[in-house]
Every structure is written in structure tokens, then in C-alpha cells.
Design a protein around this motif. Structure first.
Motif, PDB file in Angstrom:
ATOM      1  N   GLY A  19       2.753  -1.242   4.243  1.00  0.00           N
ATOM      2  CA  GLY A  19       2.381   0.101   3.803  1.00  0.00           C
ATOM      3  C   GLY A  19       3.510   1.085   4.073  1.00  0.00           C
ATOM      4  O   GLY A  19       4.356   0.854   4.938  1.00  0.00           O
ATOM      5  N   ILE A  54       0.254  -7.375   4.759  1.00  0.00           N
ATOM      6  CA  ILE A  54       0.197  -5.986   4.293  1.00  0.00           C
ATOM      7  C   ILE A  54       1.483  -5.268   4.660  1.00  0.00           C
ATOM      8  O   ILE A  54       1.943  -5.339   5.798  1.00  0.00           O
ATOM      9  CB  ILE A  54      -0.975  -5.235   4.966  1.00  0.00           C
ATOM     10  N   CYS A  63      -0.184   4.807   2.417  1.00  0.00           N
ATOM     11  CA  CYS A  63      -1.334   4.032   2.889  1.00  0.00           C
ATOM     12  C   CYS A  63      -2.287   4.796   3.795  1.00  0.00           C
ATOM     13  O   CYS A  63      -3.449   4.417   3.925  1.00  0.00           O
ATOM     14  CB  CYS A  63      -0.850   2.790   3.612  1.00  0.00           C
ATOM     15  N   MET A  69      -6.589  -2.074   4.437  1.00  0.00           N
ATOM     16  CA  MET A  69      -5.464  -2.879   4.915  1.00  0.00           C
ATOM     17  C   MET A  69      -5.928  -3.946   5.890  1.00  0.00           C
ATOM     18  O   MET A  69      -5.535  -5.110   5.787  1.00  0.00           O
ATOM     19  CB  MET A  69      -4.406  -1.974   5.555  1.00  0.00           C
ATOM     20  N   SER A 105      -2.352   7.175  -4.416  1.00  0.00           N
ATOM     21  CA  SER A 105      -0.912   7.416  -4.359  1.00  0.00           C
ATOM     22  C   SER A 105      -0.400   8.085  -5.631  1.00  0.00           C
ATOM     23  O   SER A 105       0.146   9.188  -5.583  1.00  0.00           O
ATOM     24  CB  SER A 105      -0.183   6.097  -4.102  1.00  0.00           C
ATOM     25  N   PHE A 143       0.851  -1.186   0.000  1.00  0.00           N
ATOM     26  CA  PHE A 143       0.000   0.000   0.000  1.00  0.00           C
ATOM     27  C   PHE A 143       0.893   1.244   0.000  1.00  0.00           C
ATOM     28  O   PHE A 143       1.382   1.643   1.058  1.00  0.00           O
ATOM     29  CB  PHE A 143      -0.869   0.034   1.261  1.00  0.00           C
ATOM     30  N   LEU A 157       3.757  -1.276   8.787  1.00  0.00           N
ATOM     31  CA  LEU A 157       3.657   0.059   8.200  1.00  0.00           C
ATOM     32  C   LEU A 157       4.934   0.838   8.486  1.00  0.00           C
ATOM     33  O   LEU A 157       5.350   0.978   9.636  1.00  0.00           O
ATOM     34  CB  LEU A 157       2.436   0.796   8.763  1.00  0.00           C
ATOM     35  N   GLU A 204       3.939   5.326   4.713  1.00  0.00           N
ATOM     36  CA  GLU A 204       3.190   6.550   5.004  1.00  0.00           C
ATOM     37  C   GLU A 204       4.113   7.532   5.723  1.00  0.00           C
ATOM     38  O   GLU A 204       4.915   7.128   6.569  1.00  0.00           O
ATOM     39  CB  GLU A 204       1.977   6.197   5.878  1.00  0.00           C
TER      40      GLU A 204
END
Length: 233
Positions: A74, A72, A56, A62, A140, A53, A116, A76
């Protein structure tokens, strides 16, 4: 049409500021319908797919995928968004530094299937988490600065495993009327960006105009969903 937004730049600090001030009008309070409706096309019969992601935020998508047994990863920039994701979904998590990414932090769910990274997206690479069997790009490509698209595509394609199925959401509107973000990304531009190394299928095109876009001065707003897969040769 692309030239209308070519020089528009959003600094990372501006995105962090938007999260701090809760100016996150792009967020969706539920799983994105386009993902939900096309998940079988993305999974293509596979289980335990590793999904990426980009940018994200705190997308509910997610947790939805993780609950199905997928893993998952991600990226960010906003620490607030990442912490809110875990807290709002009642997920316990750990926090650690990432030696391979100076200044970055990794937030991991205790169940270990959601990781993440708080860092600049362009500092991330396949050296950190390998390659992915699925990518969900809901906001994104349309959020990054238009001048960075070639760099973005180079990163994303480097993260795609040979069987990767990449779901890309893009937006069509008159960029003369609104400077973005989210930015205007026409289908032919998607083709120019990804067409050399990937096959591209337009899955859906929907009228997504709401009062929010009308307030930006727009009279049409189309959301397009593409399925992108590495060429086999």
C-alpha cells in the motif's frame, strides 16, 4: 459536468491534516462489501496474488486479503493511518527508510506479507515493488485531484502485470452541487482514461446515498464498480 470540479485541488498536507484530526468520514469499519462480493472475479482462480492498494489509509481490506495468503503493498501519505492499521489489527511491524524513495518510510508486518509505504503516491513506481496481479482502488481515483488523473492512470497501468485484475470504485453525483472530494468520475471518463490499454467491465451499480451525502446537498449518489484488465493483443 467534469468542468465543475476541474480546478479543485487538495494538497497532500490537507489529507494528512484530515487524518490527524480524525476527519475520515470515508473510512469503513468493515471489509468493503463490493470487494467481498467480487473477490472471486478478482482472483480468477489464482492464489498468493500480490495486491496494490493506492492511498490505502488503514483499510481493513488489506488484512482480510493478507489473511487469505495474498501479499499487500500500500501507499499512504499519513504516517498516523499506517501505524493505526498495524496497531488496531494487532500486527507487529518494522519501520525502515527507503533508499530508492528519498523521504519515504516502509512499514512492514513481521509476517512480511503487508508492506505500506509512507510517501507521495506519484513517487512510487514498479522499480520499488515490481508489478501487481491485483489492485483495489476503493477511494483513490475519486480522491486525487481531477487534473492529475492522466498522471495517475499512467502510474497505475505501469504497475499492472499482464494478468492484473484491477477493481475500481467510482462515484456518480451532481458535481455542480458538491465540489469534492470524493470526486465525480463518470463511466465514459473511466473509458477515456483506461480504454486504450485496458478492457473495462461494469460489474455493479448501486444507490449509495446516505445522510452523509444528503448533508453535502446531493439528492443522488451512485457507486459503480469496474473490473479493468490489460488488453491482450
Amino acid at each position: 459536468m467534469l468542468s465543475a470540479q476541474a480546478d479543485r485541488v487538495m494538497a497532500l498536507g490537507e489529507w494528512e491534516e484530515r487524518w490527524q484530526e480524525d476527519r475520515t468520514g470515508w473510512r469503513q469499519p468493515q471489509v468493503h462489501k463490493m470487494l467481498e462480493n467480487n473477490i472471486e472475479k478478482v482472483l480468477a482462480g489464482r492464489s498468493q496474488v500480490k495486491f496494490f492498494f493506492p492511498l490505502c489509509g488503514k483499510a481493513l481490506d488489506m488484512k482480510w486479503l493478507a489473511d487469505m495468503g495474498h501479499s499487500i503493498v500500500g501507499v499512504e501519505i499519513s504516517e498516523k493511518a499506517i501505524k493505526q492499521f498495524f496497531e488496531e489489527n494487532n500486527l507487529s511491524y518494522s519501520e525502515e527508510m527507503v533508499p530508492a524513495l528519498p523521504g519515504a518510510k516502509l512499514y512492514k508486518s513481521s509476517a512480511r506479507n503487508i508492506s505500506l509505504y509512507q510517501c507521495d503516491l506519484y513517487n512510487f513506481s514498479s522499480a520499488i515493488e515490481g508489478q501487481f496481479g491485483g489492485i483495489w482502488d476503493r477511494g483513490s481515483l475519486v480522491a486525487i485531484n481531477p487534473r492529475d488523473r492522466e498522471k495517475y492512470v499512467a502510474l497505475i497501468t505501469s504497475l499492472m502485470d499482464k494478468d492484473c485484475r484491477y477493481l475500481l470504485d467510482t462515484l456518480l453525483y451532481n458535481p455542480e452541487l458538491y465540489k469534492g472530494p470524493p470526486f465525480f468520475v463518470p463511466d465514459e471518463h473511466v473509458q477515456n482514461l483506461f480504454g486504450k490499454s485496458c478492457d473495462i467491465e461494469l460489474l455493479h451499480s448501486i444507490d449509495a446515498l446516505t445522510d452523509r451525502q444528503k448533508a453535502w446537498g446531493l439528492d443522488f449518489f451512485i457507486e459503480n464498480l469496474h473490473l479493468i484488465t490489460p488488453k491482450t493483443n
